[in-house]
Design a protein around this motif. Structure first.
Motif, mmCIF file in Angstrom:
data_model
loop_
_atom_site.group_PDB
_atom_site.id
_atom_site.type_symbol
_atom_site.label_atom_id
_atom_site.label_comp_id
_atom_site.label_asym_id
_atom_site.label_seq_id
_atom_site.Cartn_x
_atom_site.Cartn_y
_atom_site.Cartn_z
ATOM 1 N N MET A 188 30.625 39.835 30.261
ATOM 2 C CA MET A 188 30.696 40.870 30.945
ATOM 3 C C MET A 188 31.309 42.157 30.272
ATOM 4 S SD MET A 188 31.152 39.520 34.749
ATOM 5 C CE MET A 188 30.474 41.047 35.610
ATOM 6 N N ALA A 189 30.802 43.223 30.595
ATOM 7 C CA ALA A 189 31.346 44.539 30.384
ATOM 8 C C ALA A 189 32.781 44.549 30.596
ATOM 9 C CB ALA A 189 30.652 45.780 30.703
ATOM 10 N N LYS A 190 33.893 44.990 29.814
ATOM 11 C CA LYS A 190 35.485 44.845 30.245
ATOM 12 C C LYS A 190 35.594 46.131 31.239
ATOM 13 C CE LYS A 190 37.112 42.194 26.750
ATOM 14 N NZ LYS A 190 38.323 41.909 25.820
ATOM 15 N N VAL A 191 36.673 45.935 32.039
ATOM 16 C CA VAL A 191 37.119 46.863 32.906
ATOM 17 C C VAL A 191 38.656 47.064 32.658
ATOM 18 C CG1 VAL A 191 37.362 47.128 35.528
ATOM 19 C CG2 VAL A 191 35.555 45.818 34.793
ATOM 20 N N LYS A 192 38.868 48.328 32.870
ATOM 21 C CA LYS A 192 40.114 48.777 32.838
ATOM 22 C C LYS A 192 40.940 48.644 34.191
ATOM 23 C CE LYS A 192 41.010 52.634 30.065
ATOM 24 N NZ LYS A 192 40.919 53.980 29.874
ATOM 25 N N VAL A 193 42.031 48.153 34.001
ATOM 26 C CA VAL A 193 42.883 47.863 35.549
ATOM 27 C C VAL A 193 44.280 48.432 35.028
ATOM 28 C CG1 VAL A 193 43.358 46.226 37.122
ATOM 29 C CG2 VAL A 193 41.329 45.821 35.707
ATOM 30 N N GLU A 194 44.794 49.083 36.143
ATOM 31 C CA GLU A 194 46.183 49.591 36.016
ATOM 32 C C GLU A 194 46.838 49.100 37.288
ATOM 33 O OE1 GLU A 194 46.688 53.734 35.629
ATOM 34 O OE2 GLU A 194 45.006 53.767 34.327
ATOM 35 N N PHE A 195 47.892 48.356 37.178
ATOM 36 C CA PHE A 195 48.969 48.008 38.079
ATOM 37 C C PHE A 195 50.295 47.924 37.759
ATOM 38 C CE2 PHE A 195 49.154 43.404 36.955
ATOM 39 C CZ PHE A 195 47.838 43.439 35.517
ATOM 40 N N LYS A 196 51.068 47.501 38.507
ATOM 41 C CA LYS A 196 52.520 47.216 38.241
ATOM 42 C C LYS A 196 52.857 45.713 38.223
ATOM 43 C CE LYS A 196 55.426 51.008 39.978
ATOM 44 N NZ LYS A 196 56.423 51.650 40.909
ATOM 45 N N VAL A 197 53.724 45.511 37.135
ATOM 46 C CA VAL A 197 54.144 44.188 37.054
ATOM 47 C C VAL A 197 55.699 44.226 36.810
ATOM 48 C CG1 VAL A 197 54.354 41.854 35.761
ATOM 49 C CG2 VAL A 197 51.975 43.271 35.895
ATOM 50 N N ASN A 198 56.419 43.697 37.648
ATOM 51 C CA ASN A 198 57.910 43.648 37.691
ATOM 52 C C ASN A 198 58.342 45.180 37.541
ATOM 53 O OD1 ASN A 198 57.773 40.969 37.956
ATOM 54 N ND2 ASN A 198 57.966 40.475 35.670
ATOM 55 N N ASN A 199 57.829 45.952 38.249
ATOM 56 C CA ASN A 199 58.177 47.314 38.269
ATOM 57 C C ASN A 199 57.807 48.235 37.187
ATOM 58 O OD1 ASN A 199 59.512 48.418 40.447
ATOM 59 N ND2 ASN A 199 61.160 47.372 40.393
ATOM 60 N N ARG A 200 57.116 47.716 36.297
ATOM 61 C CA ARG A 200 56.732 48.442 35.005
ATOM 62 C C ARG A 200 55.171 48.577 35.245
ATOM 63 N NH1 ARG A 200 55.383 46.408 29.810
ATOM 64 N NH2 ARG A 200 55.301 44.247 30.518
ATOM 65 N N GLU A 201 54.746 49.839 34.890
ATOM 66 C CA GLU A 201 53.063 50.212 34.999
ATOM 67 C C GLU A 201 52.519 49.390 33.822
ATOM 68 O OE1 GLU A 201 51.237 52.159 36.988
ATOM 69 O OE2 GLU A 201 53.160 53.046 38.405
ATOM 70 N N VAL A 202 51.342 48.703 33.963
ATOM 71 C CA VAL A 202 50.752 48.275 33.104
ATOM 72 C C VAL A 202 49.182 48.578 33.122
ATOM 73 C CG1 VAL A 202 52.194 46.289 32.534
ATOM 74 C CG2 VAL A 202 50.058 46.131 33.911
ATOM 75 N N GLN A 203 48.478 48.583 31.889
ATOM 76 C CA GLN A 203 47.139 49.046 31.927
ATOM 77 C C GLN A 203 46.592 47.930 31.124
ATOM 78 O OE1 GLN A 203 45.172 52.177 29.563
ATOM 79 N NE2 GLN A 203 45.576 53.265 31.437
ATOM 80 N N VAL A 204 45.505 47.110 31.343
ATOM 81 C CA VAL A 204 45.045 46.327 30.487
ATOM 82 C C VAL A 204 43.361 46.292 30.777
ATOM 83 C CG1 VAL A 204 46.674 44.533 30.751
ATOM 84 C CG2 VAL A 204 44.917 44.670 32.662
ATOM 85 N N GLU A 205 42.414 45.969 29.779
ATOM 86 C CA GLU A 205 41.246 46.059 29.859
ATOM 87 C C GLU A 205 40.637 44.464 29.626
ATOM 88 O OE1 GLU A 205 39.853 49.898 27.248
ATOM 89 O OE2 GLU A 205 38.384 48.218 27.566
ATOM 90 N N VAL A 206 39.936 44.080 30.699
ATOM 91 C CA VAL A 206 39.886 42.733 31.029
ATOM 92 C C VAL A 206 38.673 42.380 31.217
ATOM 93 C CG1 VAL A 206 42.014 42.199 31.746
ATOM 94 C CG2 VAL A 206 40.494 42.789 33.401
ATOM 95 N N ASP A 207 37.916 41.122 31.160
ATOM 96 C CA ASP A 207 36.646 40.675 31.655
ATOM 97 C C ASP A 207 36.847 40.597 33.133
ATOM 98 O OD1 ASP A 207 34.002 38.960 30.762
ATOM 99 O OD2 ASP A 207 34.780 38.412 32.748
ATOM 100 N N PRO A 208 35.820 41.032 33.859
ATOM 101 C CA PRO A 208 35.903 40.971 35.332
ATOM 102 C C PRO A 208 36.158 39.552 35.965
ATOM 103 C CG PRO A 208 34.067 42.386 34.795
ATOM 104 C CD PRO A 208 34.445 41.574 33.545
ATOM 105 N N THR A 209 35.935 38.458 35.164
ATOM 106 C CA THR A 209 36.120 37.128 35.695
ATOM 107 C C THR A 209 37.476 36.799 35.205
ATOM 108 O OG1 THR A 209 35.129 36.213 33.797
ATOM 109 C CG2 THR A 209 33.601 36.441 35.861
ATOM 110 N N GLU A 210 38.423 37.446 34.534
ATOM 111 C CA GLU A 210 39.715 37.219 33.974
ATOM 112 C C GLU A 210 40.725 36.761 35.138
ATOM 113 O OE1 GLU A 210 41.196 38.338 30.286
ATOM 114 O OE2 GLU A 210 43.336 38.634 30.929
ATOM 115 N N ARG A 211 41.424 35.696 35.141
ATOM 116 C CA ARG A 211 42.215 35.249 36.267
ATOM 117 C C ARG A 211 43.326 36.065 35.861
ATOM 118 N NH1 ARG A 211 42.834 28.961 35.585
ATOM 119 N NH2 ARG A 211 43.458 29.894 33.606
ATOM 120 N N LEU A 212 44.184 36.541 36.957
ATOM 121 C CA LEU A 212 45.326 37.330 36.873
ATOM 122 C C LEU A 212 46.479 36.253 36.194
ATOM 123 C CD1 LEU A 212 47.229 39.658 37.645
ATOM 124 C CD2 LEU A 212 47.886 38.378 39.832
#
Lengths: 158, 292
Positions: free
Chosen positions: A1-25
């Motif tokens: 599938m087309a990758k999707v950019k996701v921004e969230f916070k992990v352990n108080n740090r902003e992260v940005q990843v590009e993942v397949d929509p079916t990738e598990r957290l």
């Protein structure tokens, strides 16, 4: 599938990843962010080894696609305590010998953390309820329950 | 193999979601607790779809709203929200109990009631109580809104009456009458994380010791949970104290076999279901006796 950019916070740090929509957290945390304290056990939400806090609530990271983490705050065991000072729960798990093989420990501590964040003096039943999604094959749970009780208010039922 | 052209869509409003569904064939993603397991286990899980539509950011269907005559439970309300809701605990205790019996704390934090019903397993724990409380499912598409009795919604295990261009937005439950009781019992292998072997949801209205209304809906006993109308007819209108719980248990087991026939699981399910019915009637008798 087309990758999707996701921004969230992990352990108080902003992260940005590009993942397949079916990738598990779970996979994003372990493989992309190197947070290997998150364990993979059963991969179907039964063992709780992959438990992380998701906006403060315990969830199974094997059952959430990373795309759903957009804008959320994730806490893994690496985000608890510091190198110099452990979280009281972590210290208590050591003091009460609540760790044997250790595989369930990160998930167990995070489930307990979610409980203590809401309820600073839980009953034994509250603790058992909070860790009902975390399997431990070594300890028989007793030391774990005592460790959580101790971290909460220092009063431990023998 | 998964189609590389599949697209991921995320909606923040119901209107936006139904518009996307009008133009694309999309697999709906709610809490993910069934979705992610099926995705890994079933190779053809996304076959024939244009993509995935994530409903987890639609706040308007995460609410429990009370009106004069009914309570509306959004489809994206989690099992944990239901367990914690004072409103649900007051009006629909059996539903709160069934939601609390599902999975584990981390599962309940994420899994939704809409997802539980749309996945439509025969053992879906909230299905029985929703049928017992005579709930209706609200479905929306770009063409409008329709409602359907929850008892009609699930057609067969893992098959529902939802159309491909629709989303389930909520359940509407009539407020219980004065003197209404409800209960939910479940038998599983262990307390947490056990898939229900068999369950029973009960809703009854008792007036001066007489059963005015009664809905008895077992789960995992028949392919699709349904009210056991023969047993209901048997006890409706009778003095509750004069009913023999054991006899009702046996009749319920007969009614189950009338629907399913003798199956490999019958030697287990027959006495188990009889016990659940016996217990439910006994509990009801005790509760009514205690509350005067």
């Amino acid at each position: 599938m087309a990758k999707v950019k996701v921004e969230f916070k992990v352990n108080n740090r902003e992260v940005q990843v590009e993942v397949d929509p079916t990738e598990r957290l779970l996979d994003t945390l372990r493989e992309r962010l190197n947070l290997t304290g998150v364990k993979e056990g059963c991969a179907v939400g039964e063992c709780g080894a992959c438990t992380v806090l998701f906006d403060g609530e315990a969830i199974n990271s094997c059952l959430i696609p990373t795309v759903q983490a957009e804008g959320k705050e994730v806490l893994t065991i690496e985000g608890l305590g510091t190198e110099d000072e452990l979280d009281p729960l972590q210290q208590s798990f050591i003091d009460y010998q609540a760790v044997q093989c250790g595989f369930c420990t990160p998930g167990m501590i995070l489930s307990a953390k979610a409980l203590l964040n809401k309820n600073s003096s839980p009953t034994r039943e509250d603790i058992k309820g909070a860790i009902d999604g975390n399997l431990c094959r070594c300890t028989g749970y007793e030391q774990i329950i005592q460790a959580v009780q101790n971290a909460a208010d220092g009063e431990v039922e023998a | 193999m998964m189609n590389k052209d599949l697209k991921f869509y995320k909606a923040t409003k119901v209107d936006e979601a139904v518009k996307l569904l009008a133009d694309n064939k999309l697999k709906l993603l709610a809490g993910g607790t069934d979705f992610m397991v099926d995705l890994r286990n079933e190779e053809d899980f996304l076959n024939g779809y244009d993509g995935i539509l994530d409903l987890s950011h639609i706040d308007e269907i995460k609410k429990i709203i009370e009106n004069d005559e009914h309570v509306e439970i959004g489809a994206m309300v989690t099992h944990r929200d239901i367990v914690d809701s004072d409103l649900i605990k007051e009006y629909y205790p059996a539903l709160a109990q069934s939601a609390g019996a599902i999975g584990s704390t981390p599962i309940r934090n994420r899994a939704t009631i809409g997802g539980n019903i749309c996945n439509a397993a025969a053992c879906a724990d909230t299905l029985g109580p929703l049928i017992a409380f005579e709930g209706r499912a609200v479905l929306k598409s770009a063409n409008g809104t329709r409602t359907m009795d929850v008892s009609e919604f699930v057609k067969w295990p893992y098959e529902t009456g939802i159309n491909e261009d629709e989303i389930l937005v909520s359940f509407i439950l009539p407020k219980p009458e004065e003197g209404a009781y409800s209960s939910f019992q479940k038998i599983g292998r262990r307390q947490a994380l056990a898939i229900t072997r068999i369950s029973l949801a009960v809703k009854a209205v008792i007036e001066s010791g007489v059963i005015k209304e009664i809905n008895l809906v077992p789960g995992s006993a028949t392919p699709v949970p349904t009210t056991f109308s023969k047993v209901e007819a048997e006890i409706k209108g009778k003095q509750l104290s004069e009913i023999d719980p054991k006899e009702i248990g046996e009749k319920a087991a007969e009614e189950m076999i009338g629907i399913t026939g003798e199956r490999w699981s019958t030697p287990y399910k027959k006495p188990a279901l009889a016990t659940l019915f016996r217990r439910a009637i006994k509990n009801l008798q005790e509760e009514v006796a205690n509350n005067g």
